[in-house]
Design a protein around this motif. Sequence first.
Motif, PDB file in Angstrom:
ATOM      1  N   ASP A  52       4.533   2.745   2.966  1.00 35.64           N
ATOM      2  CA  ASP A  52       3.305   1.958   3.104  1.00 35.64           C
ATOM      3  C   ASP A  52       2.058   2.711   2.628  1.00 35.64           C
ATOM      4  OD1 ASP A  52       4.878   0.028   4.233  1.00 35.64           O
ATOM      5  OD2 ASP A  52       3.788  -0.086   6.127  1.00 35.64           O
ATOM      6  N   ASP A  53       1.062   1.919   2.216  1.00 33.65           N
ATOM      7  CA  ASP A  53      -0.329   2.330   1.998  1.00 33.65           C
ATOM      8  C   ASP A  53      -0.617   2.940   0.626  1.00 33.65           C
ATOM      9  OD1 ASP A  53      -0.667   1.426   4.552  1.00 33.65           O
ATOM     10  OD2 ASP A  53      -1.032   3.384   5.455  1.00 33.65           O
ATOM     11  N   SER A  54       0.301   2.859  -0.316  1.00 35.44           N
ATOM     12  CA  SER A  54      -0.017   3.344  -1.652  1.00 35.44           C
ATOM     13  C   SER A  54      -1.131   2.478  -2.268  1.00 35.44           C
ATOM     14  CB  SER A  54       1.236   3.291  -2.531  1.00 35.44           C
ATOM     15  OG  SER A  54       1.796   1.996  -2.524  1.00 35.44           O
ATOM     16  N   PRO A  55      -1.892   3.064  -3.232  1.00 34.07           N
ATOM     17  CA  PRO A  55      -1.712   4.414  -3.777  1.00 34.07           C
ATOM     18  C   PRO A  55      -2.418   5.472  -2.930  1.00 34.07           C
ATOM     19  CG  PRO A  55      -3.432   3.270  -4.995  1.00 34.07           C
ATOM     20  CD  PRO A  55      -2.892   2.287  -3.992  1.00 34.07           C
TER      21      PRO A  55
ATOM     22  N   SER B   3       1.740  -1.829  -0.920  1.00 35.18           N
ATOM     23  CA  SER B   3       0.503  -1.242  -1.417  1.00 35.18           C
ATOM     24  C   SER B   3      -0.736  -1.974  -0.916  1.00 35.18           C
ATOM     25  CB  SER B   3       0.527  -1.223  -2.943  1.00 35.18           C
ATOM     26  OG  SER B   3       1.610  -0.423  -3.398  1.00 35.18           O
ATOM     27  N   VAL B   4      -1.837  -1.227  -0.897  1.00 34.70           N
ATOM     28  CA  VAL B   4      -3.115  -1.696  -0.351  1.00 34.70           C
ATOM     29  C   VAL B   4      -4.158  -1.673  -1.454  1.00 34.70           C
ATOM     30  CG1 VAL B   4      -4.937  -1.195   1.328  1.00 34.70           C
ATOM     31  CG2 VAL B   4      -2.531  -0.860   1.957  1.00 34.70           C
TER      32      VAL B   4
ATOM     33  N   LEU C 167       9.900  -1.145  -6.293  1.00 35.49           N
ATOM     34  CA  LEU C 167       9.336  -2.484  -6.135  1.00 35.49           C
ATOM     35  C   LEU C 167       7.958  -2.356  -5.522  1.00 35.49           C
ATOM     36  CD1 LEU C 167       9.843  -5.606  -6.263  1.00 35.49           C
ATOM     37  CD2 LEU C 167      10.419  -5.440  -3.828  1.00 35.49           C
ATOM     38  N   LEU C 168       7.000  -3.069  -6.096  1.00 38.00           N
ATOM     39  CA  LEU C 168       5.638  -3.146  -5.576  1.00 38.00           C
ATOM     40  C   LEU C 168       5.524  -4.383  -4.696  1.00 38.00           C
ATOM     41  CD1 LEU C 168       2.711  -1.929  -5.812  1.00 38.00           C
ATOM     42  CD2 LEU C 168       2.338  -3.609  -7.643  1.00 38.00           C
ATOM     43  N   ALA C 169       5.086  -4.205  -3.444  1.00 40.56           N
ATOM     44  CA  ALA C 169       4.973  -5.321  -2.500  1.00 40.56           C
ATOM     45  C   ALA C 169       3.601  -5.271  -1.817  1.00 40.56           C
ATOM     46  CB  ALA C 169       6.109  -5.278  -1.493  1.00 40.56           C
TER      47      ALA C 169
ATOM     48  N   LYS D 150       6.676 -12.407  -3.511  1.00 42.22           N
ATOM     49  CA  LYS D 150       5.976 -12.947  -2.342  1.00 42.22           C
ATOM     50  C   LYS D 150       6.548 -12.297  -1.079  1.00 42.22           C
ATOM     51  CE  LYS D 150       4.752 -17.287  -2.428  1.00 42.22           C
ATOM     52  NZ  LYS D 150       4.705 -18.780  -2.535  1.00 42.22           N
ATOM     53  N   ILE D 151       6.386 -10.979  -1.013  1.00 41.97           N
ATOM     54  CA  ILE D 151       6.909 -10.179   0.098  1.00 41.97           C
ATOM     55  C   ILE D 151       5.757  -9.388   0.693  1.00 41.97           C
ATOM     56  CG2 ILE D 151       8.542  -8.402   0.801  1.00 41.97           C
ATOM     57  CD1 ILE D 151      10.256  -9.163  -1.611  1.00 41.97           C
TER      58      ILE D 151
END
Length: 281
Positions: free
Chosen positions: A65-68, A91-92, A116-118, A158-159
Amino acid sequence: MNFTKLFTRTGFGVLFLVAVAACNNNKADKKAGDSTVAAAPAGAATPGTPIKYDSSKRYIYLTWDDSPQPPGTVMSKNVFREEGIKATFFSVGFNQVGPQKKRLIDSLRNGYPQFLLANHSFSHGFRDQYSKFYSPAMTDSAFNDFMRNEKDLKIPVKIIRLPGNNTWASNGQIDGQKSENALVKKLDAAGYKIIGWDLEWHQAAKAKAPKESVDEMLKMIEQRFQDEYTYQPNSIVILSHDRLFEKKEHADSLRKFISELKKDPRNVFETIDHYPTVQKK
């Protein structure tokens, strides 16, 4: 509803089918070997393409969680690549400041099928003000916060993972801390899959470092599988954060953790778009 009752031996199963025989051509997957990376359908490289499950395997979903958050995101990504395993980065958007961080997000998005980017919201829950973020009066604003993140980061699926909250939602089945929350219901109704976690590799108090040792994490994972104490059978979602692994010694711990898991031929690493509740239509 008591959340602990969700992790039972019945009620959340999906039918596990015959294992996919073909390997994909991803270079990192080849490095890992068949025992660590689930095969994708021939020619598939699009996020969300379904896979078939092998009931003799144990599926491990590493979700960071919280990338980048460089250098932690970079260190984690390098370890995953070197070990040839798949992982998901929730990612945030407000963390994507400047060209370096934009390139880092681009590398995650373009790294599929290994990465995977979510979606983890644009503001991380209005900057950690969770009571406000999940309040009924802010439902539309919070929903739009996720939509902004999806647009700004060009998230391909859509995750969603809710910031600061362990809730699952898919096709009207909502479980966890926010099962009655208006935002969760609105996201679910819009077709979004919300992913919680079975086990967290916590951050040590007052330090950007993993709290649990590698051996402790391995023991807990083994116990969860033995007890069938996960949200979905034969699947475990592990949560951690990019920033925990920014130092070399902690990145080495991550590498050891993965190397030990790879020794068991039952273990398969997958991205969260292949989690059972996400694939279920």
